[in-house]
Design an enzyme around this catalytic site. Structure first.
Site, PDB file in Angstrom:
ATOM      1  N   ASP A  89     101.820  10.710  22.678  1.00  0.00           N
ATOM      2  CA  ASP A  89     101.528  11.830  23.568  1.00  0.00           C
ATOM      3  C   ASP A  89     100.354  12.584  22.969  1.00  0.00           C
ATOM      4  O   ASP A  89      99.917  12.318  21.853  1.00  0.00           O
ATOM      5  CB  ASP A  89     102.752  12.687  23.833  1.00  0.00           C
ATOM      6  CG  ASP A  89     103.284  13.315  22.583  1.00  0.00           C
ATOM      7  OD1 ASP A  89     102.593  13.267  21.568  1.00  0.00           O
ATOM      8  OD2 ASP A  89     104.396  13.852  22.630  1.00  0.00           O
ATOM      9  N   ASP A 271     110.734   8.775  28.656  1.00  0.00           N
ATOM     10  CA  ASP A 271     111.034   8.955  27.236  1.00  0.00           C
ATOM     11  C   ASP A 271     111.900  10.184  27.113  1.00  0.00           C
ATOM     12  O   ASP A 271     111.825  11.088  27.952  1.00  0.00           O
ATOM     13  CB  ASP A 271     109.762   9.173  26.402  1.00  0.00           C
ATOM     14  CG  ASP A 271     109.261  10.607  26.496  1.00  0.00           C
ATOM     15  OD1 ASP A 271     108.658  10.953  27.524  1.00  0.00           O
ATOM     16  OD2 ASP A 271     109.517  11.399  25.563  1.00  0.00           O
ATOM     17  N   CYS A 309     129.973  -3.789  24.834  1.00  0.00           N
ATOM     18  CA  CYS A 309     128.594  -3.405  24.496  1.00  0.00           C
ATOM     19  C   CYS A 309     128.042  -4.401  23.479  1.00  0.00           C
ATOM     20  O   CYS A 309     128.730  -4.791  22.536  1.00  0.00           O
ATOM     21  CB  CYS A 309     128.555  -1.991  23.925  1.00  0.00           C
ATOM     22  SG  CYS A 309     126.925  -1.511  23.278  1.00  0.00           S
ATOM     23  N   CYS A 311     125.486  -3.945  21.400  1.00  0.00           N
ATOM     24  CA  CYS A 311     124.657  -3.356  20.337  1.00  0.00           C
ATOM     25  C   CYS A 311     125.214  -3.740  18.970  1.00  0.00           C
ATOM     26  O   CYS A 311     126.388  -4.074  18.834  1.00  0.00           O
ATOM     27  CB  CYS A 311     124.550  -1.841  20.501  1.00  0.00           C
ATOM     28  SG  CYS A 311     125.829  -0.873  19.686  1.00  0.00           S
ATOM     29  N   CYS A 314     128.451  -1.736  18.050  1.00  0.00           N
ATOM     30  CA  CYS A 314     129.677  -2.090  18.774  1.00  0.00           C
ATOM     31  C   CYS A 314     130.157  -3.496  18.426  1.00  0.00           C
ATOM     32  O   CYS A 314     131.345  -3.786  18.504  1.00  0.00           O
ATOM     33  CB  CYS A 314     129.464  -1.954  20.280  1.00  0.00           C
ATOM     34  SG  CYS A 314     129.414  -0.218  20.797  1.00  0.00           S
ATOM     35  N   HIS A 340     123.333   2.905  18.828  1.00  0.00           N
ATOM     36  CA  HIS A 340     124.090   2.626  20.053  1.00  0.00           C
ATOM     37  C   HIS A 340     123.447   3.307  21.261  1.00  0.00           C
ATOM     38  O   HIS A 340     123.293   2.692  22.323  1.00  0.00           O
ATOM     39  CB  HIS A 340     125.543   3.085  19.913  1.00  0.00           C
ATOM     40  CG  HIS A 340     126.286   3.051  21.213  1.00  0.00           C
ATOM     41  ND1 HIS A 340     126.877   1.905  21.700  1.00  0.00           N
ATOM     42  CD2 HIS A 340     126.476   4.007  22.167  1.00  0.00           C
ATOM     43  CE1 HIS A 340     127.413   2.162  22.889  1.00  0.00           C
ATOM     44  NE2 HIS A 340     127.176   3.428  23.191  1.00  0.00           N
TER      45      HIS A 340
END
Lengths: 378, 378
Positions: A89, A271, A309, A311, A314, A340
Site C-alpha cells: 500500500d 485484504d 479443515c 490447515c 487442524c 488457521h
C-alpha cells in the site's frame, strides 16, 4: 494483464497476470505489514496455506528497516523470501491514521514518524520511489484518506487533490520503471477511489481515474466508521463506474460476510488484519461462526478447531491443546490461530472462485452466511 | 534399556531404548516447559531440526492446564502431538526456585502456586502421580534442590531426605505402572544425585542410589551459582560412582562448551533453556561463537546466520531480514532464532556422537572450543 474469466451476476472471476505469477481472483491478500506476518507465521508457512498475494506496508518499511535497506538486500521478495506477488500500500492510510501531527500540502504530507517522532515528508513521488525500492509487484497510488465524517467541501477538495496526486504517481512510476537499477521494472500501479459516503463524488472520481488506464482500481476510505449497509451501498453504486476489465480492490475489508457481499458487487481483491487480530483475542474462524478458544468448554476438547479443515493446525492439534497454549500465553497459540484464520480466508476465496465458475455464487453465499450466523454448536 | 555402544576416554556413546523409540546419546533434550517450545516453535518444527527428546515440566503442567486435563486428553504425547520420547522433570527444582513461601517436611513440600498463589502440596508420590498422568517416557524423581551455598549439615540432611524420597518415588511408580488406566505403563524413573559442592556427600549419595537399579541417573543442583571449573570437578568426581551402564544426565546444563566438558566426563543427557533465552536476546549460536543479530553490522548482510548450516532458517532467510524482524519486534524473529539455536545444539550432539564413535572426541572438542572462542569474524 487482467482476464475476466466469467461473471455470475456482478461477481467477477478473474485471472491477473503479474511478473511474479498469476493471481486467481477473487483473492484475499495476507497482511504482513512490516514484511512479516503476525504470530510468527513465516513465508514458508504461507506456501502451505494457499496464500496468493502478500501485502506489506510502504510507511512501515520506510521507517524500519528503510526502503533503501530493502532495495540493497534485493527487494521485498528476496528480503522476506516470497516468490509470489506482493502488493504494497502507498503509506497514505498510515500517514493519516498512525503518524503524529501532519500537514497536508499540494506537494504531499509532512508528518512525524510514529517510531521516533522524526519529521518525514511523503508525496506521490516519494511513495512511488519507496515502493519502487521495495520492488513490490503492485504499488498503490498515494492518496489522502479523508476523515470520517468529512464535510462535502472537504471531500471535494481532498478527492481533487488525490486525483492530481494520482497523475503524479503514474508519471513517477513510469519514470522509475525505466531506470536501470530498478529491481522490478514491471511494477504495476493501482489507483484509489475516494469520496467517503458521497456517492456522486465517488462516481465522478471513479470515472475520472478510469480514464488513466491503470493496472487496477481500489475503493479506499471504506470500513472507517460507516455502517456495513452504507458500505455495501457505496460499493454497489461505485463499482459500475470502475473498469470491469481491471481488478477491483476493496482496501482493508473485512469480515468473511463483508467479503461475500463485496464479491457479489463486483470486488475481487481484498485484504484485512482480522485473521491476525482475532487470533490475538483467541478467536478462530469456522464455517459455523467464530469460536473463542479461551472458552472453558474447550478444555478437554480433543477435536481440531474445525473438523474437516485442511490447515496444518487442524490436521494436527486439538482445541484443548490450543486453549492451553493461549491460557499459558505461549506464542505458539497465536501462531496456530493466525495460521488457521489465514487458511480459512484463503480457502473461502477458493470456494468463492469455484462458486462463480459454477454460476451458483448466490446460493453459495446464502449457505455460507447461514453457517456463520448459526449458533456455535461446537 | 541402555546400551553402551562405545567409549572414547570417559565419553559415552549410548543408545537408550524406550517405549517411544530409541535415543542416541549424548543427547540434548529440547525444553518445552509448558508443553510448548518457546518462540512459537511447534512439534512439527522439532521433527525437522533433529530433536530426539522433548522435555516438559511437571510443576508447570500441574498448575496449568492440570495433569488431569492432560491425562484426559490422552497424555502429553497426544496433547502436544509428539511421538518421540518426552522427559518430565519432577517439579522439585521449580518448587524450590519459582514457588512462593514453602515448607519442607518429611512428607513433601507445602508451597504456593506462582500463578495464583493457591496452596499446593507436592511429595514424592504426588510428583509420580502427576508424571504418570502426563505419561512421559521418563519421569524424574522428586528431590530437594538445596540452596547454594548450603552448610554441610543442611546438605547432609537434605540429601538423606532426597534418598528417602527416591525410595518412595520408586515404589509409587512401580504401583502406578501396574494400574489399568495408566497411559504409559512403561514409564521409566531417573534418580537424582545431590550434595552441592560437597564431593564426599555426592559420592556417598551416588553409591547409595546406584543400588536401586533405576533406569538412569541425573546430577542435580549444579549450574546454580558455582563456577564452571567447580562444576566440572564435581562431575568428574561423581560420575565414576554412577552406573556406567545407565544414562547419566546433567540437569539444566548448559553452554555448548559446558556440554563438551561434561561429555568428556561421561555425561550423556543434557537439557538447557539457553537456546530460547539467547534467542530472546537476539543471540544465535554459531561455530564461531555467539552472534548478536541486533548488531547494526548485519543490517545489509544477506548471508544466513551461519553459512553451511542446514537449519530451516539458514536455508532460507538472511541475517539482514532476521535483524529487521528483531528490531521490529516481530515474533517471527524469535521463532527463527530459537529454531536455529535448537538445531545448532542438536547438530552438535550429532557431531559429538560421531566423534566418540570415531574415537576422536578430544580433538573434535578442542577444535570446537577454539571455534567458539574465535573472534566473531562474521
Amino acid at each position: 494483464m487482467y482476464k475476466l474469466i466469467c461473471k455470475d451476476g456482478n461477481a467477477k472471476r478473474g485471472e491477473f497476470t503479474t511478473v511474479h505469477g498469476k493471481i486467481q481472483t477473487p483473492v484475499f491478500m495476507n497482511v504482513g505489514t512490516a514484511a512479516a506476518i503476525k504470530g510468527a507465521v513465516s513465508t514458508m508457512d504461507l506456501q502451505e496455506i494457499g496464500t496468493q498475494v502478500e501485502l506489506s506496508n510502504t510507511y512501515h518499511l520506510h521507517v524500519r528497516p528503510g526502503d533503501e535497506v530493502v532495495k540493497k538486500l534485493g527487494g521485498l521478495h528476496k528480503f522476506m523470501v516470497w516468490d509470489k506477488p506482493i502488493l504494497t500500500d502507498s503509506g497514505g492510510f498510515q500517514v493519516f491514521s498512525l503518524a503524529g501531527l501532519r500537514k497536508i500540502k499540494e506537494e504531499g504530507v509532512y508528518f512525524n514518524s510514529h517510531i521516533d517522532g522524526k519529521k518525514i515528508f511523503m508525496g506521490p513521488e516519494e511513495s512511488m520511489r519507496i515502493q519502487s525500492n521495495l520492488a513490490s509487484t503492485i504499488a498503490m497510488a498515494f492518496d489522502e484518506c479523508p476523515p470520517h465524517p468529512a464535510t462535502r467541501e472537504y471531500m471535494e477538495d481532498s478527492v481533487a487533490r488525490t486525483t492530481r496526486w494520482l497523475l503524479r504517481c503514474k508519471n513517477e512510476m513510469n519514470r522509475l520503471n525505466t531506470l536501470e537499477d530498478t529491481i522490478n521494472k514491471h511494477q504495476m500501479l493501482f489507483g484509489i477511489n475516494q469520496g467517503g459516503t458521497y456517492t456522486d463524488i465517488r462516481v465522478e472520481h471513479a470515472k475520472r481515474i478510469s480514464e488513466l488506464d491503470l493496472d487496477g482500481y481500489a475503493l479506499g476510505g471504506l470500513a472507517v466508521g460507516e455502517s456495513h449497509s452504507e458500505m455495501y451501498r457505496i460499493i454497489e453504486e461505485t463499482v459500475p463506474y470502475l473498469p470491469e476489465a481491471k481488478p477491483t480492490y476493496l482496501m482493508g475489508v473485512g469480515t468473511p460476510a463483508n467479503i461475500l457481499e463485496a464479491v457479489e458487487r463486483g470486488v475481487d481483491f481484498f485484504d484485512c488484519v482480522y485473521p491476525a487480530r482475532n487470533g490475538r483475542h483467541g478467536h478462530a474462524y469456522t464455517n459455523h461462526g467464530k469460536m473463542n478458544l479461551l472458552n472453558a468448554k474447550y478444555e478437554l476438547d480433543d477435536r481440531p478447531i474445525e473438523e474437516g479443515c485442511g490447515c496444518p493446525v487442524c490436521k494436527n492439534y486439538s482445541r484443548g491443546y490450543i486453549r492451553h497454549l493461549l491460557k499459558a500465553k505461549e506464542m505458539l497459540g497465536l501462531r496456530f490461530l493466525v495460521t488457521h484464520n489465514l487458511y480459512f480466508y484463503n480457502k473461502m476465496m477458493e470456494e468463492i472462485r469455484e462458486a462463480i465458475e459454477n454460476q451458483n455464487f448466490a446460493s453459495y453465499k446464502k449457505k455460507k452466511l447461514e453457517g456463520f450466523a448459526a449458533e456455535q454448536g461446537n
